[in-house]
Design a protein around this motif. Structure first.
Motif, PDB file in Angstrom:
ATOM      1  N   LEU A  70      -7.203  -9.754 -44.746  1.00 43.18           N
ATOM      2  CA  LEU A  70      -6.451 -11.048 -45.080  1.00 43.18           C
ATOM      3  C   LEU A  70      -5.327 -10.798 -46.091  1.00 43.18           C
ATOM      4  O   LEU A  70      -4.312 -11.488 -46.088  1.00 43.18           O
ATOM      5  N   GLY A  71      -5.827  -9.668 -47.071  1.00 42.06           N
ATOM      6  CA  GLY A  71      -4.499  -9.444 -48.012  1.00 42.06           C
ATOM      7  C   GLY A  71      -3.487  -8.985 -47.534  1.00 42.06           C
ATOM      8  O   GLY A  71      -2.202  -9.321 -48.152  1.00 42.06           O
ATOM      9  N   GLU A  72      -3.374  -8.047 -46.587  1.00 45.43           N
ATOM     10  CA  GLU A  72      -2.459  -7.580 -46.297  1.00 45.43           C
ATOM     11  C   GLU A  72      -1.623  -8.566 -45.218  1.00 45.43           C
ATOM     12  O   GLU A  72      -0.379  -8.548 -45.428  1.00 45.43           O
ATOM     13  N   ARG A  73      -2.479  -9.307 -44.553  1.00 45.77           N
ATOM     14  CA  ARG A  73      -1.538 -10.327 -43.714  1.00 45.77           C
ATOM     15  C   ARG A  73      -0.998 -11.342 -44.638  1.00 45.77           C
ATOM     16  O   ARG A  73       0.257 -11.951 -44.362  1.00 45.77           O
ATOM     17  N   LEU A  74      -1.572 -11.952 -45.733  1.00 45.21           N
ATOM     18  CA  LEU A  74      -1.069 -12.837 -46.632  1.00 45.21           C
ATOM     19  C   LEU A  74       0.255 -12.094 -47.151  1.00 45.21           C
ATOM     20  O   LEU A  74       1.293 -13.003 -47.337  1.00 45.21           O
ATOM     21  N   ARG A  75       0.279 -10.676 -47.682  1.00 46.56           N
ATOM     22  CA  ARG A  75       1.297 -10.219 -48.025  1.00 46.56           C
ATOM     23  C   ARG A  75       2.525 -10.309 -47.211  1.00 46.56           C
ATOM     24  O   ARG A  75       3.734 -10.522 -47.755  1.00 46.56           O
ATOM     25  N   LEU A  76       2.295  -9.893 -45.856  1.00 42.10           N
ATOM     26  CA  LEU A  76       3.347 -10.193 -44.892  1.00 42.10           C
ATOM     27  C   LEU A  76       4.089 -11.507 -44.890  1.00 42.10           C
ATOM     28  O   LEU A  76       5.193 -11.556 -44.646  1.00 42.10           O
ATOM     29  N   HIS A  77       3.099 -12.474 -44.693  1.00 40.06           N
ATOM     30  CA  HIS A  77       3.622 -13.783 -44.697  1.00 40.06           C
ATOM     31  C   HIS A  77       3.876 -14.575 -45.747  1.00 40.06           C
ATOM     32  O   HIS A  77       4.683 -15.692 -45.616  1.00 40.06           O
ATOM     33  N   ARG A  78       3.418 -14.433 -46.909  1.00 47.58           N
ATOM     34  CA  ARG A  78       3.663 -15.102 -48.064  1.00 47.58           C
ATOM     35  C   ARG A  78       3.737 -14.132 -49.279  1.00 47.58           C
ATOM     36  O   ARG A  78       3.053 -13.940 -50.112  1.00 47.58           O
ATOM     37  N   PRO A  79       5.095 -13.379 -49.252  1.00 50.54           N
ATOM     38  CA  PRO A  79       5.342 -12.272 -50.278  1.00 50.54           C
ATOM     39  C   PRO A  79       5.344 -13.083 -51.649  1.00 50.54           C
ATOM     40  O   PRO A  79       5.811 -14.299 -51.869  1.00 50.54           O
ATOM     41  N   LEU A  80       4.586 -12.408 -52.559  1.00 47.82           N
ATOM     42  CA  LEU A  80       4.365 -13.276 -53.936  1.00 47.82           C
ATOM     43  C   LEU A  80       5.718 -12.549 -54.963  1.00 47.82           C
ATOM     44  O   LEU A  80       5.625 -12.902 -55.943  1.00 47.82           O
ATOM     45  N   GLY A  81       6.403 -11.647 -54.477  1.00 52.41           N
ATOM     46  CA  GLY A  81       7.297 -11.153 -55.508  1.00 52.41           C
ATOM     47  C   GLY A  81       6.327  -9.959 -56.087  1.00 52.41           C
ATOM     48  O   GLY A  81       5.586  -9.525 -55.932  1.00 52.41           O
ATOM     49  N   TRP A  82       7.287  -9.366 -57.083  1.00 52.09           N
ATOM     50  CA  TRP A  82       6.678  -8.261 -57.992  1.00 52.09           C
ATOM     51  C   TRP A  82       5.428  -8.700 -58.520  1.00 52.09           C
ATOM     52  O   TRP A  82       5.173  -9.604 -59.029  1.00 52.09           O
ATOM     53  N   PRO A  83       4.360  -7.537 -58.186  1.00 55.24           N
ATOM     54  CA  PRO A  83       3.203  -8.119 -58.749  1.00 55.24           C
ATOM     55  C   PRO A  83       3.050  -8.215 -60.232  1.00 55.24           C
ATOM     56  O   PRO A  83       3.600  -7.386 -61.043  1.00 55.24           O
ATOM     57  N   THR A  84       2.483  -9.237 -60.817  1.00 54.84           N
ATOM     58  CA  THR A  84       2.068  -9.543 -62.182  1.00 54.84           C
ATOM     59  C   THR A  84       0.651  -9.856 -62.186  1.00 54.84           C
ATOM     60  O   THR A  84       0.188 -10.130 -61.107  1.00 54.84           O
ATOM     61  N   ARG A  85       0.203  -9.936 -63.334  1.00 51.68           N
ATOM     62  CA  ARG A  85      -1.300 -10.288 -63.301  1.00 51.68           C
ATOM     63  C   ARG A  85      -1.453 -11.625 -62.849  1.00 51.68           C
ATOM     64  O   ARG A  85      -2.464 -11.574 -62.028  1.00 51.68           O
ATOM     65  N   SER A  86      -0.805 -12.850 -63.101  1.00 55.73           N
ATOM     66  CA  SER A  86      -1.057 -14.043 -62.491  1.00 55.73           C
ATOM     67  C   SER A  86      -0.618 -13.837 -61.021  1.00 55.73           C
ATOM     68  O   SER A  86      -1.561 -14.692 -60.316  1.00 55.73           O
ATOM     69  N   ARG A  87       0.159 -13.377 -60.434  1.00 63.46           N
ATOM     70  CA  ARG A  87       0.481 -13.267 -59.032  1.00 63.46           C
ATOM     71  C   ARG A  87      -0.895 -12.368 -58.327  1.00 63.46           C
ATOM     72  O   ARG A  87      -1.135 -12.969 -57.210  1.00 63.46           O
ATOM     73  N   ARG A  88      -1.232 -11.509 -58.876  1.00 69.26           N
ATOM     74  CA  ARG A  88      -2.417 -10.841 -58.309  1.00 69.26           C
ATOM     75  C   ARG A  88      -3.574 -11.617 -58.390  1.00 69.26           C
ATOM     76  O   ARG A  88      -4.428 -11.906 -57.164  1.00 69.26           O
ATOM     77  N   ARG A  89      -3.637 -12.364 -59.492  1.00 71.51           N
ATOM     78  CA  ARG A  89      -5.019 -13.218 -59.479  1.00 71.51           C
ATOM     79  C   ARG A  89      -4.911 -14.359 -58.286  1.00 71.51           C
ATOM     80  O   ARG A  89      -5.849 -14.996 -57.861  1.00 71.51           O
ATOM     81  N   ALA A  90      -3.486 -14.802 -58.211  1.00 75.32           N
ATOM     82  CA  ALA A  90      -3.348 -15.911 -57.113  1.00 75.32           C
ATOM     83  C   ALA A  90      -3.809 -15.498 -55.979  1.00 75.32           C
ATOM     84  O   ALA A  90      -4.135 -16.091 -54.961  1.00 75.32           O
ATOM     85  N   HIS A  91      -3.018 -14.143 -55.632  1.00 70.98           N
ATOM     86  CA  HIS A  91      -3.429 -13.526 -54.415  1.00 70.98           C
ATOM     87  C   HIS A  91      -4.811 -13.315 -54.060  1.00 70.98           C
ATOM     88  O   HIS A  91      -5.340 -13.746 -52.827  1.00 70.98           O
TER      89      HIS A  91
END
Length: 185
Positions: A70-91
Motif C-alpha cells: 500500500l505504501g509503495e502504491r500510494l507513493r506512486l499515485h500520490r507523491p508527497l514531495g520530499w519527506p518531512t516528519r509531517s509528510r511521513r506521518r501523513a503517509h
C-alpha cells in the motif's frame, strides 16, 4: 490466442470472460485493459485501466507486507514531495487507513496471503489509481465456494461504485455479472 470478441463495457458494469483453459481468456483480458498488443481488430481502451491480480503478470511481491504494498502504491499515485516528519506521518496514516479496509493484518507478507486475500489486496492497489476499468484474472481459481461468493460480491460492489470491472473465469456460477462472454477453445 482469441478472436471474434466483441465487448462494449461501460462504467458500473461487471463483465466476465469465460472459457476453457487455452481459450485466450487472460490474453483477451490484458488486451482489453490495454496491456497486450493485438494483431487484428480494433480496441477503444479505457482511459484509466488498472489490473487486479493476473497471475504471472501482475502479482504482489511475496516478500513485501500488505502495508508495504500500500505504501509503495500510494507513493506512486500520490507523491508527497520530499519527506518531512509531517509528510511521513501523513503517509503512514494513509497506509493505515487503506490497510484497515482489508481483512488481513497489514504486517502480513503477501506471500502468506491465500488466493482470496491476494485478489483483495490487488483490487485495493488497483483502486488507488482511481481507474475507470479494473481487469482481474481467474477469479475462480483456488477459491472455496464461500471465498468465490465473497470475491464476486466484492467485484459487484466495485461495479456499483461506477468502475467497469472485467473478470475472467473458467465458469460463472453466480448471476452477478451484467455480461458473460464465452470464449471458444
Amino acid at each position: 490466442m482469441f478472436r471474434d470478441l466483441d465487448l462494449d463495457l461501460h462504467a458500473g458494469e461487471l463483465a466476465v470472460l469465460t472459457g476453457p483453459s487455452g481459450s485466450g481468456r487472460t490474453s483477451a483480458l490484458l488486451a482489453l485493459a490495454g496491456r497486450f498488443r493485438t494483431s487484428h481488430g480494433s480496441l477503444e481502451p479505457a482511459a484509466r485501466p488498472a489490473l487486479g491480480l493476473v497471475r504471472g503478470v501482475h502479482e504482489p511481491d511475496p516478500m513485501l507486507t500488505v502495508a508495504e504494498h500500500l505504501g509503495e502504491r500510494l507513493r506512486l499515485h500520490r507523491p508527497l514531495g520530499w519527506p518531512t516528519r509531517s509528510r511521513r506521518r501523513a503517509h503512514r496514516g494513509l497506509v493505515a487507513r487503506h490497510a484497515a479496509t482489508l481483512p488481513v493484518a497489514p504486517e502480513l507478507l503477501a506471500g502468506e496471503l491465500d488466493p482470496l486475500h491476494r485478489h483483495l489486496l490487488m483490487l485495493r492497489l488497483a483502486l488507488l489509481a482511481d481507474p475507470d476499468l479494473i481487469a482481474i484474472d481467474d477469479v475462480d481459481a483456488g477459491l472455496t465456494i464461500d471465498e468465490s461468493v465473497t470475491l464476486w460480491a466484492h467485484l459487484r460492489g466495485l461495479a456499483d461504485l461506477g468502475v467497469a470491472v472485467l473478470a475472467t473465469a473458467r465458469e460463472v456460477h453466480h448471476d452477478l455479472p451484467d455480461l458473460t462472454l464465452e470464449l471458444p477453445k
